[in-house]
Design a protein around this motif. Structure first.
Motif, mmCIF file in Angstrom:
data_model
loop_
_atom_site.group_PDB
_atom_site.id
_atom_site.type_symbol
_atom_site.label_atom_id
_atom_site.label_comp_id
_atom_site.label_asym_id
_atom_site.label_seq_id
_atom_site.Cartn_x
_atom_site.Cartn_y
_atom_site.Cartn_z
ATOM 1 N N THR A 49 0.741 -1.243 0.089
ATOM 2 C CA THR A 49 0.671 0.085 -0.024
ATOM 3 C C THR A 49 0.777 0.964 -0.234
ATOM 4 O OG1 THR A 49 -0.426 -0.257 2.343
ATOM 5 C CG2 THR A 49 -1.772 -1.551 1.311
ATOM 6 N N ILE A 50 0.092 2.141 -0.150
ATOM 7 C CA ILE A 50 1.274 3.450 -0.415
ATOM 8 C C ILE A 50 0.081 4.635 0.298
ATOM 9 C CG2 ILE A 50 0.821 3.710 -2.784
ATOM 10 C CD1 ILE A 50 2.920 4.984 -3.012
ATOM 11 N N THR A 51 0.659 5.998 0.381
ATOM 12 C CA THR A 51 -0.711 6.302 0.885
ATOM 13 C C THR A 51 0.187 7.645 0.247
ATOM 14 O OG1 THR A 51 0.970 7.673 2.295
ATOM 15 C CG2 THR A 51 -0.444 6.031 4.148
ATOM 16 N N SER A 52 -1.250 8.877 0.165
ATOM 17 C CA SER A 52 -1.023 10.068 -0.463
ATOM 18 C C SER A 52 0.184 11.165 0.109
ATOM 19 C CB SER A 52 -2.619 10.781 -0.357
ATOM 20 O OG SER A 52 -2.360 11.085 1.587
ATOM 21 N N GLY A 53 0.989 10.638 1.262
ATOM 22 C CA GLY A 53 1.903 11.417 1.524
ATOM 23 C C GLY A 53 3.166 10.458 1.298
ATOM 24 N N GLY A 54 2.903 9.436 0.234
ATOM 25 C CA GLY A 54 4.075 8.620 -0.148
ATOM 26 C C GLY A 54 4.638 7.695 1.028
ATOM 27 N N ASP A 55 4.077 7.295 1.910
ATOM 28 C CA ASP A 55 4.266 6.034 3.224
ATOM 29 C C ASP A 55 4.080 4.396 2.696
ATOM 30 O OD1 ASP A 55 3.019 7.983 6.174
ATOM 31 O OD2 ASP A 55 5.077 7.626 4.689
ATOM 32 N N THR A 56 4.979 4.304 2.447
ATOM 33 C CA THR A 56 4.831 2.781 1.548
ATOM 34 C C THR A 56 4.643 1.671 3.057
ATOM 35 O OG1 THR A 56 6.777 2.137 0.864
ATOM 36 C CG2 THR A 56 5.336 3.338 -0.275
ATOM 37 N N ASN A 57 4.123 0.627 2.499
ATOM 38 C CA ASN A 57 3.907 -0.658 3.696
ATOM 39 C C ASN A 57 4.570 -2.449 2.608
ATOM 40 O OD1 ASN A 57 3.538 -2.142 5.640
ATOM 41 N ND2 ASN A 57 1.510 -2.895 5.543
ATOM 42 N N TYR A 58 4.772 -2.986 3.124
ATOM 43 C CA TYR A 58 4.880 -3.777 2.226
ATOM 44 C C TYR A 58 4.915 -5.429 2.968
ATOM 45 C CZ TYR A 58 6.856 -1.479 -1.434
ATOM 46 O OH TYR A 58 7.405 -0.381 -2.542
ATOM 47 N N ALA A 59 3.928 -6.606 2.216
ATOM 48 C CA ALA A 59 4.117 -7.882 3.008
ATOM 49 C C ALA A 59 5.545 -8.073 2.781
ATOM 50 C CB ALA A 59 3.223 -8.739 1.959
ATOM 51 N N ASP A 60 6.008 -9.087 3.894
ATOM 52 C CA ASP A 60 7.527 -9.474 4.268
ATOM 53 C C ASP A 60 7.788 -10.062 3.363
ATOM 54 O OD1 ASP A 60 7.201 -10.152 8.372
ATOM 55 O OD2 ASP A 60 7.860 -8.063 6.329
ATOM 56 N N SER A 61 6.574 -11.220 2.465
ATOM 57 C CA SER A 61 7.582 -11.715 1.577
ATOM 58 C C SER A 61 7.317 -11.168 -0.013
ATOM 59 C CB SER A 61 5.803 -12.976 0.733
ATOM 60 O OG SER A 61 4.869 -12.466 0.897
ATOM 61 N N VAL A 62 7.245 -10.055 -0.065
ATOM 62 C CA VAL A 62 7.453 -8.852 -1.424
ATOM 63 C C VAL A 62 8.365 -8.572 -1.251
ATOM 64 C CG1 VAL A 62 5.012 -9.744 -2.091
ATOM 65 C CG2 VAL A 62 5.755 -7.617 -1.057
ATOM 66 N N LYS A 63 8.861 -7.953 -0.327
ATOM 67 C CA LYS A 63 9.856 -6.994 0.054
ATOM 68 C C LYS A 63 11.479 -6.602 -0.933
ATOM 69 C CE LYS A 63 8.864 -5.858 4.435
ATOM 70 N NZ LYS A 63 9.008 -4.934 6.042
ATOM 71 N N GLY A 64 12.084 -6.364 -1.456
ATOM 72 C CA GLY A 64 13.072 -6.384 -2.130
ATOM 73 C C GLY A 64 12.653 -6.667 -3.361
ATOM 74 N N ARG A 65 11.883 -7.301 -3.972
ATOM 75 C CA ARG A 65 11.467 -7.823 -5.310
ATOM 76 C C ARG A 65 9.923 -7.182 -6.005
ATOM 77 N NH1 ARG A 65 9.061 -12.867 -5.753
ATOM 78 N NH2 ARG A 65 7.543 -12.553 -4.156
ATOM 79 N N THR A 70 3.057 5.850 -7.559
ATOM 80 C CA THR A 70 1.126 6.515 -7.845
ATOM 81 C C THR A 70 2.112 7.433 -8.660
ATOM 82 O OG1 THR A 70 1.840 7.908 -6.176
ATOM 83 C CG2 THR A 70 0.387 5.698 -5.946
ATOM 84 N N ASP A 71 1.226 7.954 -9.156
ATOM 85 C CA ASP A 71 1.048 9.423 -10.631
ATOM 86 C C ASP A 71 0.877 10.130 -9.489
ATOM 87 O OD1 ASP A 71 -1.721 9.626 -11.787
ATOM 88 O OD2 ASP A 71 -1.469 9.302 -9.727
ATOM 89 N N ASN A 72 1.505 11.426 -9.802
ATOM 90 C CA ASN A 72 1.212 12.981 -9.386
ATOM 91 C C ASN A 72 -0.357 13.744 -8.372
ATOM 92 O OD1 ASN A 72 4.269 13.173 -9.442
ATOM 93 N ND2 ASN A 72 4.147 14.212 -11.148
ATOM 94 N N PHE A 73 -1.087 12.986 -9.168
ATOM 95 C CA PHE A 73 -2.520 13.131 -9.351
ATOM 96 C C PHE A 73 -2.237 11.518 -7.957
ATOM 97 C CE2 PHE A 73 -2.388 16.714 -11.215
ATOM 98 C CZ PHE A 73 -1.483 16.833 -12.129
ATOM 99 N N VAL A 74 -1.578 10.890 -7.810
ATOM 100 C CA VAL A 74 -2.331 10.019 -6.924
ATOM 101 C C VAL A 74 -3.749 8.885 -7.159
ATOM 102 C CG1 VAL A 74 -2.315 9.088 -4.128
ATOM 103 C CG2 VAL A 74 -1.464 11.453 -4.639
ATOM 104 N N LYS A 75 -3.940 9.051 -8.523
ATOM 105 C CA LYS A 75 -4.952 8.365 -8.513
ATOM 106 C C LYS A 75 -4.763 7.349 -10.109
ATOM 107 C CE LYS A 75 -8.224 12.767 -9.171
ATOM 108 N NZ LYS A 75 -8.867 13.891 -10.481
ATOM 109 N N THR A 76 -3.213 7.119 -10.542
ATOM 110 C CA THR A 76 -3.225 5.533 -11.125
ATOM 111 C C THR A 76 -2.352 5.208 -9.666
ATOM 112 O OG1 THR A 76 -2.739 6.862 -12.739
ATOM 113 C CG2 THR A 76 -2.109 4.423 -12.496
ATOM 114 N N VAL A 77 -1.815 3.649 -9.551
ATOM 115 C CA VAL A 77 -1.070 3.331 -8.307
ATOM 116 C C VAL A 77 -0.083 2.107 -9.542
ATOM 117 C CG1 VAL A 77 -2.738 1.389 -7.455
ATOM 118 C CG2 VAL A 77 -0.647 2.020 -6.568
#
Length: 114
Positions: A49-65, A70-77
């Motif tokens: 996930t990614i917030t409008s402020g740019g903070d990200t969160n990843y599942a452990d299983s995908v970290k590093g991969r 998002t785009d500048n308007f945070v309407k496309t991820v």
């Protein structure tokens, strides 16, 4: 709010794939967007996930991969998936928190197999 995901596909192990998801409709403010996935016989799980402020969160299983952005308007991820593994095979769902309401895409199949 409608979420339209790009097509997934069949990828060989070790390969890469990029998913995108565009939000449209009556959008006031998007607080966060992200991706979840559901493999056969398993519960839906968070991928990133990614917030409008740019903070990200990843599942452990995908970290590093995997990398979410998002785009500048945070309407496309976007979800850049590298070094894919057979266990990444699942239906991937786009998610958006718009004005504290949850919205989901229809899902797109990603299959990792040789």
């Amino acid at each position: 709010v409608q979420l339209e995901e790009s097509a997934g596909g069949l990828v060989q192990p070790g390969g890469s794939l990029r998913l995108s998801c565009a939000a449209s409709g009556s959008i006031f403010t998007i607080n966060a967007m992200g991706w979840y996935r559901q493999a056969p016989g398993k519960q839906r799980e968070l991928v990133a996930t990614i917030t409008s402020g740019g903070d990200t969160n990843y599942a452990d299983s995908v970290k590093g991969r995997f990398t979410i952005s998002t785009d500048n308007f945070v309407k496309t991820v976007y979800l850049q998936m590298n070094d894919l593994k057979p266990e990444d095979t699942a239906v991937y769902y786009c998610y958006a928190d718009e004005d504290w309401n949850d919205y989901w895409g229809r899902g797109t199949q990603v299959t990792v197999s040789s």
